[in-house]
Motif scaffolding. Structure first.
Motif, PDB file in Angstrom:
ATOM      1  N   ALA A  55       0.834  -1.199   0.000  1.00 54.85           N
ATOM      2  CA  ALA A  55       0.000   0.000   0.000  1.00 54.85           C
ATOM      3  C   ALA A  55       0.867   1.246   0.000  1.00 54.85           C
ATOM      4  CB  ALA A  55      -0.924  -0.014   1.212  1.00 54.85           C
ATOM      5  N   TRP A  56       0.319   2.314  -0.585  1.00 54.07           N
ATOM      6  CA  TRP A  56       1.092   3.547  -0.693  1.00 54.07           C
ATOM      7  C   TRP A  56       1.543   4.041   0.678  1.00 54.07           C
ATOM      8  CZ3 TRP A  56       0.414   8.406   1.336  1.00 54.07           C
ATOM      9  CH2 TRP A  56       1.279   9.377   0.832  1.00 54.07           C
ATOM     10  N   SER A  57       2.788   4.507   0.757  1.00 51.21           N
ATOM     11  CA  SER A  57       3.456   5.111   1.927  1.00 51.21           C
ATOM     12  C   SER A  57       3.870   4.091   2.988  1.00 51.21           C
ATOM     13  CB  SER A  57       2.596   6.196   2.581  1.00 51.21           C
ATOM     14  OG  SER A  57       1.621   5.633   3.450  1.00 51.21           O
ATOM     15  N   THR A  58       3.693   2.796   2.733  1.00 42.54           N
ATOM     16  CA  THR A  58       4.066   1.794   3.731  1.00 42.54           C
ATOM     17  C   THR A  58       5.552   1.468   3.650  1.00 42.54           C
ATOM     18  OG1 THR A  58       3.397   0.058   2.182  1.00 42.54           O
ATOM     19  CG2 THR A  58       1.784   0.749   3.839  1.00 42.54           C
ATOM     20  N   LEU A  59       6.094   1.001   4.773  1.00 44.32           N
ATOM     21  CA  LEU A  59       7.495   0.594   4.872  1.00 44.32           C
ATOM     22  C   LEU A  59       7.605  -0.918   4.784  1.00 44.32           C
ATOM     23  CD1 LEU A  59       8.660   2.941   7.778  1.00 44.32           C
ATOM     24  CD2 LEU A  59       9.455   3.052   5.416  1.00 44.32           C
ATOM     25  N   HIS A  60       8.683  -1.371   4.146  1.00 45.70           N
ATOM     26  CA  HIS A  60       8.922  -2.803   4.001  1.00 45.70           C
ATOM     27  C   HIS A  60      10.406  -3.053   4.268  1.00 45.70           C
ATOM     28  CE1 HIS A  60       4.933  -3.216   2.138  1.00 45.70           C
ATOM     29  NE2 HIS A  60       5.233  -2.065   1.552  1.00 45.70           N
ATOM     30  N   THR A  61      10.668  -3.899   5.267  1.00 46.91           N
ATOM     31  CA  THR A  61      12.033  -4.115   5.737  1.00 46.91           C
ATOM     32  C   THR A  61      12.395  -5.585   5.611  1.00 46.91           C
ATOM     33  OG1 THR A  61      11.663  -2.328   7.344  1.00 46.91           O
ATOM     34  CG2 THR A  61      13.615  -3.687   7.636  1.00 46.91           C
ATOM     35  N   PHE A  62      13.580  -5.843   5.050  1.00 47.50           N
ATOM     36  CA  PHE A  62      14.027  -7.214   4.801  1.00 47.50           C
ATOM     37  C   PHE A  62      15.445  -7.399   5.330  1.00 47.50           C
ATOM     38  CE2 PHE A  62      11.099  -5.914   1.454  1.00 47.50           C
ATOM     39  CZ  PHE A  62      10.144  -6.919   1.496  1.00 47.50           C
ATOM     40  N   GLU A  63      15.742  -8.655   5.661  1.00 49.02           N
ATOM     41  CA  GLU A  63      17.085  -9.039   6.101  1.00 49.02           C
ATOM     42  C   GLU A  63      17.572 -10.183   5.228  1.00 49.02           C
ATOM     43  OE1 GLU A  63      18.338  -9.411  10.416  1.00 49.02           O
ATOM     44  OE2 GLU A  63      18.340 -11.524   9.814  1.00 49.02           O
ATOM     45  N   ILE A  64      18.809 -10.085   4.755  1.00 52.33           N
ATOM     46  CA  ILE A  64      19.412 -11.110   3.904  1.00 52.33           C
ATOM     47  C   ILE A  64      20.577 -11.724   4.667  1.00 52.33           C
ATOM     48  CG2 ILE A  64      20.427 -11.611   1.663  1.00 52.33           C
ATOM     49  CD1 ILE A  64      19.173  -9.069   0.618  1.00 52.33           C
ATOM     50  N   ALA A  65      20.559 -13.051   4.767  1.00 54.69           N
ATOM     51  CA  ALA A  65      21.599 -13.778   5.502  1.00 54.69           C
ATOM     52  C   ALA A  65      21.980 -15.021   4.717  1.00 54.69           C
ATOM     53  CB  ALA A  65      21.116 -14.154   6.894  1.00 54.69           C
ATOM     54  N   CYS A  66      23.162 -15.531   4.981  1.00 54.37           N
ATOM     55  CA  CYS A  66      23.581 -16.778   4.358  1.00 54.37           C
ATOM     56  C   CYS A  66      22.710 -17.932   4.866  1.00 54.37           C
ATOM     57  CB  CYS A  66      25.047 -17.073   4.676  1.00 54.37           C
ATOM     58  SG  CYS A  66      26.211 -16.086   3.706  1.00 54.37           S
ATOM     59  N   ALA A  67      22.284 -18.788   3.956  1.00 54.94           N
ATOM     60  CA  ALA A  67      21.507 -19.958   4.347  1.00 54.94           C
ATOM     61  C   ALA A  67      22.371 -20.893   5.184  1.00 54.94           C
ATOM     62  CB  ALA A  67      20.984 -20.671   3.106  1.00 54.94           C
ATOM     63  N   PRO A  68      21.755 -21.612   6.137  1.00 55.77           N
ATOM     64  CA  PRO A  68      22.558 -22.487   7.016  1.00 55.77           C
ATOM     65  C   PRO A  68      23.391 -23.517   6.271  1.00 55.77           C
ATOM     66  CG  PRO A  68      20.334 -22.211   7.869  1.00 55.77           C
ATOM     67  CD  PRO A  68      20.335 -21.596   6.514  1.00 55.77           C
ATOM     68  N   ASP A  69      22.898 -24.014   5.124  1.00 54.78           N
ATOM     69  CA  ASP A  69      23.641 -25.042   4.397  1.00 54.78           C
ATOM     70  C   ASP A  69      24.551 -24.454   3.322  1.00 54.78           C
ATOM     71  OD1 ASP A  69      21.630 -24.097   2.840  1.00 54.78           O
ATOM     72  OD2 ASP A  69      20.903 -26.054   2.146  1.00 54.78           O
ATOM     73  N   ALA A  70      24.738 -23.130   3.319  1.00 54.99           N
ATOM     74  CA  ALA A  70      25.586 -22.511   2.296  1.00 54.99           C
ATOM     75  C   ALA A  70      27.062 -22.679   2.593  1.00 54.99           C
ATOM     76  CB  ALA A  70      25.250 -21.029   2.165  1.00 54.99           C
ATOM     77  N   GLY A  71      27.398 -22.971   3.831  1.00 56.01           N
ATOM     78  CA  GLY A  71      28.796 -23.206   4.180  1.00 56.01           C
ATOM     79  C   GLY A  71      29.541 -21.918   4.488  1.00 56.01           C
ATOM     80  N   SER A  72      30.789 -22.086   4.853  1.00 60.54           N
ATOM     81  CA  SER A  72      31.617 -20.937   5.248  1.00 60.54           C
ATOM     82  C   SER A  72      32.075 -20.109   4.063  1.00 60.54           C
ATOM     83  CB  SER A  72      32.836 -21.429   6.027  1.00 60.54           C
ATOM     84  OG  SER A  72      33.614 -22.317   5.221  1.00 60.54           O
ATOM     85  N   GLU A  73      31.906 -20.611   2.839  1.00 63.43           N
ATOM     86  CA  GLU A  73      32.340 -19.874   1.650  1.00 63.43           C
ATOM     87  C   GLU A  73      31.263 -18.927   1.126  1.00 63.43           C
ATOM     88  OE1 GLU A  73      35.438 -20.091   0.634  1.00 63.43           O
ATOM     89  OE2 GLU A  73      35.823 -21.551   2.233  1.00 63.43           O
ATOM     90  N   CYS A  74      30.130 -18.881   1.775  1.00 67.53           N
ATOM     91  CA  CYS A  74      29.030 -18.017   1.337  1.00 67.53           C
ATOM     92  C   CYS A  74      29.466 -16.556   1.402  1.00 67.53           C
ATOM     93  CB  CYS A  74      27.809 -18.250   2.220  1.00 67.53           C
ATOM     94  SG  CYS A  74      26.440 -17.126   1.903  1.00 67.53           S
ATOM     95  N   LEU A  75      29.307 -15.836   0.281  1.00 67.88           N
ATOM     96  CA  LEU A  75      29.738 -14.435   0.254  1.00 67.88           C
ATOM     97  C   LEU A  75      29.092 -13.705  -0.919  1.00 67.88           C
ATOM     98  CD1 LEU A  75      31.514 -12.101   1.266  1.00 67.88           C
ATOM     99  CD2 LEU A  75      33.357 -12.978  -0.195  1.00 67.88           C
ATOM    100  N   LEU A  76      28.546 -12.519  -0.613  1.00 65.01           N
ATOM    101  CA  LEU A  76      28.055 -11.588  -1.626  1.00 65.01           C
ATOM    102  C   LEU A  76      28.465 -10.196  -1.183  1.00 65.01           C
ATOM    103  CD1 LEU A  76      26.420 -10.654  -4.068  1.00 65.01           C
ATOM    104  CD2 LEU A  76      24.354 -10.777  -2.649  1.00 65.01           C
TER     105      LEU A  76
END
Length: 283
Positions: free
Chosen positions: A250-271
Protein backbone atom coordinates in the motif's frame (compact mmCIF):
# COMPACT_ATOMS: atom_id res chain seq x y z
CA UNK A 1 44.24 78.31 110.90
CA UNK A 2 44.22 76.89 107.41
CA UNK A 3 45.21 73.42 108.56
CA UNK A 4 42.10 73.11 110.69
CA UNK A 5 39.71 74.49 108.09
CA UNK A 6 40.62 72.14 105.21
CA UNK A 7 38.88 68.99 106.61
CA UNK A 8 35.84 71.01 107.54
CA UNK A 9 35.59 72.50 104.09
CA UNK A 10 35.85 69.05 102.45
CA UNK A 11 33.25 67.65 104.74
CA UNK A 12 30.92 70.56 104.08
CA UNK A 13 31.35 70.11 100.33
CA UNK A 14 30.57 66.39 100.54
CA UNK A 15 27.61 66.85 102.81
CA UNK A 16 26.40 69.90 100.93
CA UNK A 17 26.22 68.12 97.50
CA UNK A 18 22.84 66.85 96.57
CA UNK A 19 22.66 63.05 96.92
CA UNK A 20 20.19 62.87 94.06
CA UNK A 21 22.71 64.33 91.69
CA UNK A 22 25.17 61.59 92.59
CA UNK A 23 22.58 58.88 92.05
CA UNK A 24 21.60 60.35 88.65
CA UNK A 25 25.23 60.49 87.57
CA UNK A 26 25.69 56.86 88.61
CA UNK A 27 22.65 55.67 86.74
CA UNK A 28 23.48 57.70 83.63
CA UNK A 29 26.96 56.25 83.55
CA UNK A 30 25.77 52.64 84.02
CA UNK A 31 23.12 52.94 81.26
CA UNK A 32 25.36 54.49 78.61
CA UNK A 33 25.70 52.58 75.24
CA UNK A 34 29.36 52.07 75.83
CA UNK A 35 28.56 50.32 79.11
CA UNK A 36 25.84 48.07 77.59
CA UNK A 37 27.91 47.16 74.48
CA UNK A 38 31.62 47.10 75.06
CA UNK A 39 33.81 48.06 72.12
CA UNK A 40 34.85 44.45 71.49
CA UNK A 41 31.16 43.47 71.10
CA UNK A 42 30.08 46.32 68.79
CA UNK A 43 29.65 45.36 65.04
CA UNK A 44 32.10 46.97 62.70
CA UNK A 45 31.59 48.09 59.07
CA UNK A 46 33.50 45.05 57.82
CA UNK A 47 31.11 42.70 59.62
CA UNK A 48 28.06 44.48 58.16
CA UNK A 49 29.55 44.36 54.66
CA UNK A 50 30.29 40.65 55.04
CA UNK A 51 26.74 39.94 56.19
CA UNK A 52 25.15 41.82 53.30
CA UNK A 53 27.59 40.24 50.87
CA UNK A 54 26.54 36.76 51.98
CA UNK A 55 22.88 37.68 51.60
CA UNK A 56 23.51 39.05 48.11
CA UNK A 57 25.46 35.94 47.15
CA UNK A 58 22.61 33.72 48.33
CA UNK A 59 20.08 35.72 46.29
CA UNK A 60 22.23 35.51 43.15
CA UNK A 61 22.79 31.75 43.62
CA UNK A 62 19.09 31.11 44.10
CA UNK A 63 18.27 33.19 41.01
CA UNK A 64 20.80 31.24 38.93
CA UNK A 65 19.37 27.92 40.08
CA UNK A 66 15.82 28.98 39.24
CA UNK A 67 16.99 30.20 35.81
CA UNK A 68 18.75 26.88 35.11
CA UNK A 69 15.68 24.90 36.13
CA UNK A 70 13.50 27.06 33.90
CA UNK A 71 15.87 26.68 30.93
CA UNK A 72 16.09 22.90 31.40
CA UNK A 73 12.30 22.71 31.38
CA UNK A 74 12.16 24.73 28.15
CA UNK A 75 14.79 22.51 26.50
CA UNK A 76 12.88 19.39 27.55
CA UNK A 77 9.51 20.66 26.27
CA UNK A 78 9.64 23.46 23.70
CA UNK A 79 12.96 22.46 22.11
CA UNK A 80 12.73 18.70 22.71
CA UNK A 81 14.33 16.48 20.07
CA UNK A 82 11.24 14.67 18.83
CA UNK A 83 12.66 13.51 15.48
CA UNK A 84 10.63 12.73 12.39
CA UNK A 85 9.82 9.07 13.05
CA UNK A 86 6.26 9.70 14.24
CA UNK A 87 5.41 12.46 11.78
CA UNK A 88 2.69 11.75 9.26
CA UNK A 89 3.87 10.93 5.74
CA UNK A 90 2.03 13.57 3.70
CA UNK A 91 0.12 12.43 0.63
CA UNK A 92 1.18 14.34 -2.52
CA UNK A 93 -1.54 12.56 -4.54
CA UNK A 94 -4.44 14.23 -2.80
CA UNK A 95 -7.78 13.41 -4.39
CA UNK A 96 -6.56 10.78 -6.87
CA UNK A 97 -8.03 7.84 -4.95
CA UNK A 98 -11.46 9.47 -4.89
CA UNK A 99 -11.17 10.38 -8.58
CA UNK A 100 -10.45 6.81 -9.69
CA UNK A 101 -13.09 5.36 -7.38
CA UNK A 102 -15.71 7.55 -9.04
CA UNK A 103 -15.28 5.67 -12.30
CA UNK A 104 -15.18 8.78 -14.45
CA UNK A 105 -11.44 8.41 -15.16
CA UNK A 106 -9.48 5.29 -16.03
CA UNK A 107 -6.08 4.76 -14.43
CA UNK A 108 -3.06 4.83 -16.70
CA UNK A 109 -0.97 1.69 -17.17
CA UNK A 110 2.67 2.25 -16.21
CA UNK A 111 5.53 -0.17 -16.57
CA UNK A 112 7.17 -1.31 -13.32
CA UNK A 113 9.69 1.12 -11.88
CA UNK A 114 12.76 0.50 -9.74
CA UNK A 115 12.38 1.60 -6.13
CA UNK A 116 15.76 1.63 -4.35
CA UNK A 117 16.01 1.08 -0.59
CA UNK A 118 16.12 4.09 1.68
CA UNK A 119 18.25 2.34 4.30
CA UNK A 120 20.86 -0.36 3.76
CA UNK A 121 23.02 -1.43 6.71
CA UNK A 122 25.01 -4.39 7.97
CA UNK A 123 24.73 -6.17 11.32
CA UNK A 124 27.09 -8.85 12.62
CA UNK A 125 26.32 -12.24 14.19
CA UNK A 126 29.69 -12.53 15.91
CA UNK A 127 29.61 -8.91 17.15
CA UNK A 128 26.00 -8.56 18.27
CA UNK A 129 26.38 -5.18 19.98
CA UNK A 130 28.48 -3.49 17.29
CA UNK A 131 26.60 -0.70 15.53
CA UNK A 132 26.06 -0.77 11.80
CA UNK A 133 28.82 1.01 9.86
CA UNK A 134 27.99 4.52 8.66
CA UNK A 135 29.77 6.64 6.06
CA UNK A 136 32.26 4.04 4.87
CA UNK A 137 32.85 5.96 1.63
CA UNK A 138 32.70 9.47 3.09
CA UNK A 139 35.49 11.70 1.80
CA UNK A 140 36.86 14.84 3.43
CA UNK A 141 37.82 17.66 1.07
CA UNK A 142 39.36 20.82 2.42
CA UNK A 143 37.34 23.04 0.08
CA UNK A 144 33.94 21.42 0.67
CA UNK A 145 34.20 19.49 3.93
CA UNK A 146 32.90 15.92 4.30
CA UNK A 147 31.16 14.52 1.22
CA UNK A 148 28.84 11.51 1.49
CA UNK A 149 28.41 9.76 -1.87
CA UNK A 150 25.06 8.14 -2.62
CA UNK A 151 26.36 4.57 -2.32
CA UNK A 152 24.78 1.55 -0.66
CA UNK A 153 26.42 -1.70 0.33
CA UNK A 154 24.99 -5.23 -0.02
CA UNK A 155 27.30 -7.48 2.01
CA UNK A 156 26.33 -10.96 3.16
CA UNK A 157 28.65 -13.55 4.72
CA UNK A 158 28.36 -16.20 7.47
CA UNK A 159 28.83 -13.49 10.12
CA UNK A 160 27.36 -10.49 8.29
CA UNK A 161 23.76 -9.74 7.41
CA UNK A 162 22.34 -6.87 5.40
CA UNK A 163 19.10 -5.08 6.33
CA UNK A 164 17.28 -3.06 3.67
CA UNK A 165 14.23 -0.88 4.18
CA UNK A 166 11.98 0.38 1.36
CA UNK A 167 9.05 2.77 1.30
CA UNK A 168 6.30 2.59 -1.32
CA UNK A 169 6.01 6.14 -2.65
CA UNK A 170 4.22 5.88 -6.01
CA UNK A 171 0.45 6.12 -6.14
CA UNK A 172 -1.44 3.18 -7.61
CA UNK A 173 1.63 0.93 -7.87
CA UNK A 174 0.77 -1.35 -4.98
CA UNK A 175 2.03 -4.69 -6.32
CA UNK A 176 5.71 -4.95 -5.43
CA UNK A 177 8.49 -7.46 -6.00
CA UNK A 178 11.74 -7.72 -4.10
CA UNK A 179 14.59 -8.40 -6.54
CA UNK A 180 18.38 -8.77 -6.32
CA UNK A 181 20.24 -7.23 -9.29
CA UNK A 182 23.90 -8.15 -9.73
CA UNK A 183 26.37 -6.84 -12.31
CA UNK A 184 27.69 -9.03 -15.09
CA UNK A 185 31.17 -9.35 -16.54
CA UNK A 186 30.70 -6.40 -18.89
CA UNK A 187 28.83 -4.14 -16.48
CA UNK A 188 30.60 -1.21 -14.94
CA UNK A 189 31.01 -1.15 -11.16
CA UNK A 190 31.75 2.42 -10.09
CA UNK A 191 32.77 1.55 -6.55
CA UNK A 192 36.43 1.16 -5.72
CA UNK A 193 35.63 -2.21 -4.11
CA UNK A 194 35.27 -5.19 -6.48
CA UNK A 195 32.06 -7.15 -6.92
CA UNK A 196 32.35 -10.57 -5.25
CA UNK A 197 29.91 -13.47 -5.42
CA UNK A 198 31.19 -16.80 -4.16
CA UNK A 199 30.02 -19.84 -6.18
CA UNK A 200 27.09 -21.84 -4.81
CA UNK A 201 26.16 -19.10 -2.34
CA UNK A 202 22.57 -19.35 -1.08
CA UNK A 203 20.76 -16.69 0.92
CA UNK A 204 17.74 -16.65 3.20
CA UNK A 205 15.55 -13.56 2.99
CA UNK A 206 13.42 -12.55 5.99
CA UNK A 207 10.75 -9.93 6.49
CA UNK A 208 11.32 -7.80 9.61
CA UNK A 209 8.67 -6.19 11.78
CA UNK A 210 9.63 -2.51 11.38
CA UNK A 211 6.63 -0.17 11.06
CA UNK A 212 8.86 2.90 11.55
CA UNK A 213 11.98 4.16 9.74
CA UNK A 214 15.19 2.55 10.92
CA UNK A 215 17.83 4.58 12.73
CA UNK A 216 21.15 3.30 11.40
CA UNK A 217 23.06 5.03 14.21
CA UNK A 218 21.44 2.72 16.80
CA UNK A 219 21.13 -0.42 14.67
CA UNK A 220 22.95 -3.59 15.66
CA UNK A 221 22.36 -7.34 15.54
CA UNK A 222 20.69 -7.28 18.96
CA UNK A 223 18.67 -4.07 18.40
CA UNK A 224 17.44 -4.89 14.90
CA UNK A 225 13.67 -5.45 14.42
CA UNK A 226 12.43 -8.94 15.10
CA UNK A 227 12.07 -11.42 12.26
CA UNK A 228 8.45 -11.67 11.17
CA UNK A 229 8.77 -14.47 8.62
CA UNK A 230 11.13 -16.13 6.20
CA UNK A 231 9.97 -15.40 2.66
CA UNK A 232 12.48 -17.21 0.42
CA UNK A 233 15.85 -18.85 -0.13
CA UNK A 234 17.58 -17.65 -3.31
CA UNK A 235 20.77 -18.31 -5.26
CA UNK A 236 21.35 -15.15 -7.33
CA UNK A 237 23.60 -15.15 -10.40
CA UNK A 238 25.94 -12.48 -11.71
CA UNK A 239 24.45 -10.42 -14.52
CA UNK A 240 20.90 -11.45 -13.62
CA UNK A 241 17.90 -10.06 -11.77
CA UNK A 242 16.60 -12.57 -9.26
CA UNK A 243 13.07 -12.13 -7.96
CA UNK A 244 12.80 -12.96 -4.27
CA UNK A 245 9.06 -12.52 -3.62
CA UNK A 246 5.99 -10.53 -4.61
CA UNK A 247 3.83 -8.79 -2.01
CA UNK A 248 1.13 -6.12 -1.77
CA UNK A 249 2.49 -2.71 -0.88
CA UNK A 250 0.00 0.00 0.00
CA UNK A 251 1.09 3.55 -0.69
CA UNK A 252 3.46 5.11 1.93
CA UNK A 253 4.07 1.79 3.73
CA UNK A 254 7.50 0.59 4.87
CA UNK A 255 8.92 -2.80 4.00
CA UNK A 256 12.03 -4.12 5.74
CA UNK A 257 14.03 -7.21 4.80
CA UNK A 258 17.09 -9.04 6.10
CA UNK A 259 19.41 -11.11 3.90
CA UNK A 260 21.60 -13.78 5.50
CA UNK A 261 23.58 -16.78 4.36
CA UNK A 262 21.51 -19.96 4.35
CA UNK A 263 22.56 -22.49 7.02
CA UNK A 264 23.64 -25.04 4.40
CA UNK A 265 25.59 -22.51 2.30
CA UNK A 266 28.80 -23.21 4.18
CA UNK A 267 31.62 -20.94 5.25
CA UNK A 268 32.34 -19.87 1.65
CA UNK A 269 29.03 -18.02 1.34
CA UNK A 270 29.74 -14.44 0.25
CA UNK A 271 28.06 -11.59 -1.63
CA UNK A 272 29.68 -8.15 -1.70
CA UNK A 273 28.60 -5.37 -4.07
CA UNK A 274 28.20 -1.59 -3.94
CA UNK A 275 25.71 0.58 -5.78
CA UNK A 276 26.18 4.24 -6.74
CA UNK A 277 23.98 7.12 -7.82
CA UNK A 278 24.32 5.98 -11.43
CA UNK A 279 24.12 2.20 -11.13
CA UNK A 280 21.87 0.24 -8.80
CA UNK A 281 23.18 -3.16 -7.76
CA UNK A 282 21.85 -5.33 -4.99
CA UNK A 283 18.22 -4.68 -4.11
Amino acid sequence: MSSRQAPEEHASLLHGRDSYELEDAYHNHSLSPEAEHPAWKQPTRRQWALSWGLVLLGVVTLTDLLALLYMSRIMATVYAEVGTTDLEFANPYYGLAELYKSGTVSASRIEPILNTPRVVAQVFNDRPYELAPVGEHDVFMKAFGTLSPHEKHLHVSPNTRTIAQFRTVDFGMEDCALVIRLPGAEDRVESKEPFILAPHSAFDVFRLDAPKPLDVHTLSYTSRPRIQEKIATVTPRAGEETEVARFPCAWSTLHTFEIACAPDAGSECLLDVWSSQNTTWGE
